[in-house]
Design a protein around this motif. Structure first.
Motif, PDB file in Angstrom:
ATOM      1  N   GLU A  40       0.832  -1.210   0.000  1.00 22.95           N
ATOM      2  CA  GLU A  40       0.000   0.000   0.000  1.00 22.95           C
ATOM      3  C   GLU A  40       0.863   1.255   0.000  1.00 22.95           C
ATOM      4  OE1 GLU A  40      -2.474  -0.527   3.449  1.00 22.95           O
ATOM      5  OE2 GLU A  40      -3.742  -2.023   2.463  1.00 22.95           O
ATOM      6  N   ILE A  41       1.924   1.236   0.787  1.00 18.56           N
ATOM      7  CA  ILE A  41       2.815   2.396   0.866  1.00 18.56           C
ATOM      8  C   ILE A  41       3.479   2.644  -0.486  1.00 18.56           C
ATOM      9  CG2 ILE A  41       5.008   3.215   1.863  1.00 18.56           C
ATOM     10  CD1 ILE A  41       4.048   1.910   4.526  1.00 18.56           C
ATOM     11  N   VAL A  42       4.003   1.584  -1.093  1.00 23.48           N
ATOM     12  CA  VAL A  42       4.665   1.721  -2.397  1.00 23.48           C
ATOM     13  C   VAL A  42       3.662   2.176  -3.456  1.00 23.48           C
ATOM     14  CG1 VAL A  42       5.788   0.411  -4.243  1.00 23.48           C
ATOM     15  CG2 VAL A  42       6.540   0.134  -1.875  1.00 23.48           C
ATOM     16  N   ASN A  43       2.457   1.614  -3.424  1.00 20.05           N
ATOM     17  CA  ASN A  43       1.439   1.985  -4.414  1.00 20.05           C
ATOM     18  C   ASN A  43       0.895   3.394  -4.210  1.00 20.05           C
ATOM     19  OD1 ASN A  43       1.505  -0.347  -6.004  1.00 20.05           O
ATOM     20  ND2 ASN A  43       0.184  -1.432  -4.576  1.00 20.05           N
ATOM     21  N   SER A  44       1.140   3.970  -3.029  1.00 22.82           N
ATOM     22  CA  SER A  44       0.696   5.343  -2.776  1.00 22.82           C
ATOM     23  C   SER A  44       1.658   6.367  -3.378  1.00 22.82           C
ATOM     24  CB  SER A  44       0.548   5.588  -1.275  1.00 22.82           C
ATOM     25  OG  SER A  44       1.824   5.726  -0.663  1.00 22.82           O
ATOM     26  N   GLY A  45       2.775   5.888  -3.940  1.00 25.85           N
ATOM     27  CA  GLY A  45       3.719   6.793  -4.572  1.00 25.85           C
ATOM     28  C   GLY A  45       5.036   6.940  -3.838  1.00 25.85           C
ATOM     29  N   VAL A  46       5.162   6.347  -2.661  1.00 24.80           N
ATOM     30  CA  VAL A  46       6.423   6.407  -1.929  1.00 24.80           C
ATOM     31  C   VAL A  46       7.456   5.584  -2.699  1.00 24.80           C
ATOM     32  CG1 VAL A  46       7.593   5.744   0.206  1.00 24.80           C
ATOM     33  CG2 VAL A  46       5.313   6.733   0.301  1.00 24.80           C
ATOM     34  N   ALA A  47       8.626   6.145  -2.895  1.00 27.88           N
ATOM     35  CA  ALA A  47       9.683   5.471  -3.644  1.00 27.88           C
ATOM     36  C   ALA A  47      10.894   5.229  -2.739  1.00 27.88           C
ATOM     37  CB  ALA A  47      10.082   6.299  -4.854  1.00 27.88           C
ATOM     38  N   PRO A  48      10.904   4.128  -2.012  1.00 30.99           N
ATOM     39  CA  PRO A  48      12.049   3.879  -1.132  1.00 30.99           C
ATOM     40  C   PRO A  48      13.313   3.562  -1.922  1.00 30.99           C
ATOM     41  CG  PRO A  48      10.557   1.998  -1.124  1.00 30.99           C
ATOM     42  CD  PRO A  48       9.913   3.063  -1.954  1.00 30.99           C
ATOM     43  N   ALA A  49      14.447   3.934  -1.349  1.00 29.23           N
ATOM     44  CA  ALA A  49      15.739   3.602  -1.937  1.00 29.23           C
ATOM     45  C   ALA A  49      16.209   2.241  -1.451  1.00 29.23           C
ATOM     46  CB  ALA A  49      16.766   4.664  -1.580  1.00 29.23           C
ATOM     47  N   LEU A  50      15.618   1.794  -0.336  1.00 33.47           N
ATOM     48  CA  LEU A  50      15.997   0.528   0.286  1.00 33.47           C
ATOM     49  C   LEU A  50      14.792  -0.007   1.047  1.00 33.47           C
ATOM     50  CD1 LEU A  50      18.191  -1.551   1.263  1.00 33.47           C
ATOM     51  CD2 LEU A  50      18.668   0.048   3.127  1.00 33.47           C
ATOM     52  N   ILE A  51      14.608  -1.326   0.998  1.00 31.61           N
ATOM     53  CA  ILE A  51      13.534  -1.967   1.760  1.00 31.61           C
ATOM     54  C   ILE A  51      14.169  -2.997   2.682  1.00 31.61           C
ATOM     55  CG2 ILE A  51      11.450  -3.396   1.660  1.00 31.61           C
ATOM     56  CD1 ILE A  51      10.967  -2.170  -1.173  1.00 31.61           C
ATOM     57  N   LEU A  52      13.896  -2.871   3.974  1.00 36.12           N
ATOM     58  CA  LEU A  52      14.331  -3.849   4.973  1.00 36.12           C
ATOM     59  C   LEU A  52      13.120  -4.696   5.327  1.00 36.12           C
ATOM     60  CD1 LEU A  52      16.424  -1.485   7.276  1.00 36.12           C
ATOM     61  CD2 LEU A  52      17.248  -2.963   5.440  1.00 36.12           C
ATOM     62  N   SER A  77      14.205  -2.763  -9.130  1.00 35.56           N
ATOM     63  CA  SER A  77      15.644  -2.657  -8.896  1.00 35.56           C
ATOM     64  C   SER A  77      16.007  -2.135  -7.507  1.00 35.56           C
ATOM     65  CB  SER A  77      16.284  -1.762  -9.959  1.00 35.56           C
ATOM     66  OG  SER A  77      15.749  -0.459  -9.868  1.00 35.56           O
ATOM     67  N   ILE A  78      15.016  -1.883  -6.670  1.00 37.50           N
ATOM     68  CA  ILE A  78      15.294  -1.403  -5.312  1.00 37.50           C
ATOM     69  C   ILE A  78      15.920  -2.536  -4.502  1.00 37.50           C
ATOM     70  CG2 ILE A  78      14.255  -0.624  -3.133  1.00 37.50           C
ATOM     71  CD1 ILE A  78      12.075   0.713  -4.794  1.00 37.50           C
ATOM     72  N   PRO A  79      17.022  -2.266  -3.812  1.00 41.30           N
ATOM     73  CA  PRO A  79      17.594  -3.313  -2.961  1.00 41.30           C
ATOM     74  C   PRO A  79      16.615  -3.690  -1.847  1.00 41.30           C
ATOM     75  CG  PRO A  79      19.128  -1.479  -3.206  1.00 41.30           C
ATOM     76  CD  PRO A  79      17.826  -1.048  -3.792  1.00 41.30           C
ATOM     77  N   ILE A  80      16.409  -4.982  -1.685  1.00 39.36           N
ATOM     78  CA  ILE A  80      15.615  -5.499  -0.576  1.00 39.36           C
ATOM     79  C   ILE A  80      16.549  -6.327   0.286  1.00 39.36           C
ATOM     80  CG2 ILE A  80      13.728  -7.033   0.132  1.00 39.36           C
ATOM     81  CD1 ILE A  80      12.269  -6.306  -2.454  1.00 39.36           C
ATOM     82  N   VAL A  81      16.599  -5.996   1.564  1.00 30.79           N
ATOM     83  CA  VAL A  81      17.416  -6.743   2.509  1.00 30.79           C
ATOM     84  C   VAL A  81      16.465  -7.477   3.445  1.00 30.79           C
ATOM     85  CG1 VAL A  81      19.163  -6.632   4.321  1.00 30.79           C
ATOM     86  CG2 VAL A  81      19.264  -5.034   2.390  1.00 30.79           C
ATOM     87  N   ILE A  82      16.547  -8.795   3.407  1.00 27.49           N
ATOM     88  CA  ILE A  82      15.725  -9.619   4.297  1.00 27.49           C
ATOM     89  C   ILE A  82      16.582  -9.943   5.518  1.00 27.49           C
ATOM     90  CG2 ILE A  82      14.471 -11.781   4.560  1.00 27.49           C
ATOM     91  CD1 ILE A  82      14.033 -11.724   1.502  1.00 27.49           C
ATOM     92  N   PHE A  83      16.057  -9.612   6.695  1.00 27.23           N
ATOM     93  CA  PHE A  83      16.743  -9.886   7.952  1.00 27.23           C
ATOM     94  C   PHE A  83      16.063 -11.039   8.669  1.00 27.23           C
ATOM     95  CE2 PHE A  83      18.560  -5.691   7.494  1.00 27.23           C
ATOM     96  CZ  PHE A  83      19.763  -5.796   8.172  1.00 27.23           C
TER      97      PHE A  83
END
Length: 127
Positions: A40-52, A77-83
């Motif tokens: 929902e956040i991404v679809n609202s137009g927020v463009a993160p540089a990184l997703i944890l 192409s956004i880096p996703i880091v799974i912890f």
């Protein structure tokens, strides 16, 4: 830089916020407490540089969330880091995950979390 932190545990989200705040990277942190909320956040137009992304989320788990995010054009192409724990790494299979996906074992100490994030952010300083 916007960092999207996706974790069902508010205490863990707070630890990530504090770890990132302790670094010298200027970042705005946004929290999502589920995979659905992250979409929902991404679809609202927020463009993160990184997703944890927390490996042990309930409901829409990390793999489903990652795959759904990768279907979004702006997240390809956004880096996703799974912890998660070292036990979870095999189940996630992040090394064969699509796109720019990484897996990091979550340190038990907050100072070690800051170091792990600093190492990743320094390595990917183009974020």
């Amino acid at each position: 830089m916007i960092i999207l932190i996706v974790d069902h545990d508010a205490d863990d989200v707070h630890l990530f916020f504090e770890a990132i705040k302790s670094l010298d990277f200027s970042a705005q942190c946004i929290a999502a407490y589920s995979g659905t909320q992250a979409l929902e956040i991404v679809n609202s137009g927020v463009a993160p540089a990184l997703i944890l992304l927390d490996a042990s989320m309930q409901g829409m788990n990390a793999v489903k969330t990652m795959k759904a995010l990768r279907k979004e054009r702006r997240c390809k192409s956004i880096p996703i880091v799974i912890f998660g724990s070292s036990d979870q790494q095999a189940g996630i299979g992040a090394t064969s995950a699509p796109g720019n996906t990484h897996y990091l074992v979550r340190p038990s100490e907050n100072s070690d979390l800051s170091l792990a994030l600093k190492d990743f952010l320094t390595l990917h300083s183009g974020l």
